[in-house]
Design an enzyme around this catalytic site. Structure first.
Site, PDB file in Angstrom:
ATOM      1  CE1 TYR A   1     -12.841  -7.764   1.450  1.00  0.00           C
ATOM      2  CE2 TYR A   1     -11.266  -9.411   0.699  1.00  0.00           C
ATOM      3  CZ  TYR A   1     -11.594  -8.354   1.521  1.00  0.00           C
ATOM      4  OH  TYR A   1     -10.668  -7.876   2.422  1.00  0.00           O
TER       5      TYR A   1
ATOM      6  NE  ARG B   1      -4.196  -1.533   0.055  1.00  0.00           N
ATOM      7  CZ  ARG B   1      -5.315  -1.641   0.762  1.00  0.00           C
ATOM      8  NH1 ARG B   1      -5.594  -0.765   1.680  1.00  0.00           N
ATOM      9  NH2 ARG B   1      -6.155  -2.609   0.519  1.00  0.00           N
TER      10      ARG B   1
ATOM     11  CG  ASP C   1      -8.766  -3.242  -4.502  1.00  0.00           C
ATOM     12  OD1 ASP C   1      -8.164  -2.662  -3.587  1.00  0.00           O
ATOM     13  OD2 ASP C   1      -9.559  -4.197  -4.299  1.00  0.00           O
TER      14      ASP C   1
ATOM     15  NE  ARG D   1      -9.666   7.446  -2.296  1.00  0.00           N
ATOM     16  CZ  ARG D   1     -10.795   7.866  -1.742  1.00  0.00           C
ATOM     17  NH1 ARG D   1     -11.065   9.152  -1.668  1.00  0.00           N
ATOM     18  NH2 ARG D   1     -11.669   6.982  -1.280  1.00  0.00           N
TER      19      ARG D   1
ATOM     20  NE  ARG E   1      -7.192   5.068   2.431  1.00  0.00           N
ATOM     21  CZ  ARG E   1      -7.982   4.163   2.980  1.00  0.00           C
ATOM     22  NH1 ARG E   1      -9.223   4.466   3.281  1.00  0.00           N
ATOM     23  NH2 ARG E   1      -7.548   2.955   3.258  1.00  0.00           N
TER      24      ARG E   1
END
Ligand code: CP3
Length: 344
Positions: free
Chosen positions: A152, A25, A75, A38, A29
């Site tokens: 998921y 990552r 992703d 973003r 953020r």
């Protein structure tokens, strides 16, 4: 082998004086420049499918820190979307997907060969990066492993214990196995296309492998990884694969041999000394600093970084965190980690 990129040298089994470093990552953020791009893209998925902006955010941590590896910005949940699932992200909560609970659900999925239509912008990002990265930076492609992606798709969201996926596996094994098969095929297609576009190695993220117990670990973590790796090696000889069966614990032992992975990534629930003695003996390892150090910093960050470098210094090692960096991390702590790895 001097002259070759350091990550590729480590993945080929070479013990280097200073381990190469990148970070899960690393585009994220915790970086103000990521947040700005973003915002320009509108939302996370638009960023993933905008090749120019995805290229830009992949390059941001390379410019800021000079990592040895750049991981493609995308992703693991783009694959379910490409197979026909609905996917959206709820700010502050995480991903949401349409759920798969029965035979009709798996039968509605598109064939693996059709995923490229949706995923072409990702391959374009890889091509852009191939031409834009510094000459010594390795371009890393990735996908989710079938089990993790299935958790998921079945629950429609992230779950603390992967309960819905375990329940489907217990109650409707036929449907569960078809889903695993479809995801295995799609993962081969997806990673193969990334390699064709210029990815120099690929990583398979099995973030929820730790919840597969006993024989389930062999059937749903090891066997799909072995198939995916064998198919990629047949199509793209010489492209190394990093496998990350997160929280596998004792089951990290033998993972190289059982799957054919060139490198096994360790999470921070195992000590580096244990990893060196039990896993690195079989090949390159990646890891495994706790990502909390990127928040807390201080001398503990330096001490623990040195401990990991020392513990793995006798064999091939790629320095990384044990899991992804979190949004509350301090960018200065990342610099401190890199300086410690490179400067002692
Ligand atoms: O590592 C990188 O910098 C490359 C890009 C990357 C992302 N996700 C971007 C991302 C990679 C390799 C992933 C992998 C991924 N995605 C995994 C496996 C690794 C792991 O962390 O265990 C998983 C399980 C996912 C699914 C996913 N994506 C979740 C659960 C979430 C929400 C949680 C969160 O951190 O927000 C995401 C969103 C996501 N993927 C973000 C990023 C940068 C944050 C999105 C944002 O900007 O709001």
């Amino acid at each position: 082998m001097a002259g070759r990129k350091t990550i590729l040298r480590a993945l080929a089994g070479e013990t280097l004086d200073t381990p190469p470093i990148w970070m899960m990552r690393q585009a994220g953020r915790y970086l103000p420049e990521y947040k700005a791009t973003r915002a320009e893209a509108g939302d996370f998925l638009s960023l993933c499918y905008n090749s120019d902006l995805a290229t830009e955010v992949t390059l941001q941590p390379i410019r800021r820190y000079g990592f040895d590896g750049a991981i493609l910005f995308a992703d693991i949940l783009l694959v379910p979307q490409a197979l026909g699932a609905d996917l959206w992200f709820v700010t502050g909560e995480g991903p949401r997907l349409s759920t798969i609970t029965d035979r009709a659900g798996v039968d509605r999925l598109k064939p693996a060969a059709e995923i490229h239509e949706t995923l072409n912008p990702v391959y374009q990002t890889v091509r852009n990066l191939s031409g834009a990265l510094p000459a010594d930076t390795t371009l890393i492609g990735f996908a989710g492993a079938p089990w993790t992606v299935a958790t998921y798709m079945i629950a429609g969201r992230g779950t603390p214990d992967q309960g819905p996926a375990h329940a489907l596996k217990a109650e409707n094994k036929e449907v569960f196995d078809i889903l695993m098969e479809r995801l295995t095929e799609a993962t081969i297609e997806y990673l193969s296309a990334q390699i064709s576009a210029g990815a120099e190695c690929v990583k398979l993220f099995d973030s929820w492998a730790g919840s597969l117990k006993g024989e389930d670990f062999d059937t749903y973590a090891i066997a799909p990884a072995r198939r995916i790796i064998a198919a990629l090696k047949a199509r793209h000889p010489g492209i190394p694969v990093i496998a990350f069966p997160r929280e596998a614990g004792d089951k990290y032992i033998g993972f190289h041999e059982k799957t054919g992975a060139d490198c096994v990534a360790l999470d921070d629930s195992v000590s580096p000394e244990w990893g060196a003695g039990n896993v690195q003996v079989a090949g390159c390892v990646q890891g495994n600093l706790a990502s909390s150090h990127m928040v807390t910093g201080g001398q503990a960050l330096v001490d623990e970084t040195r401990r990991i470098v020392d513990a793995f210094s006798g064999g091939p090692h790629v320095f990384n965190l044990g899991h992804g960096i979190t949004p509350d991390a301090d960018p200065e702590n990342v610099q401190r980690m890199i300086d410690t790895v490179r400067g002692g």
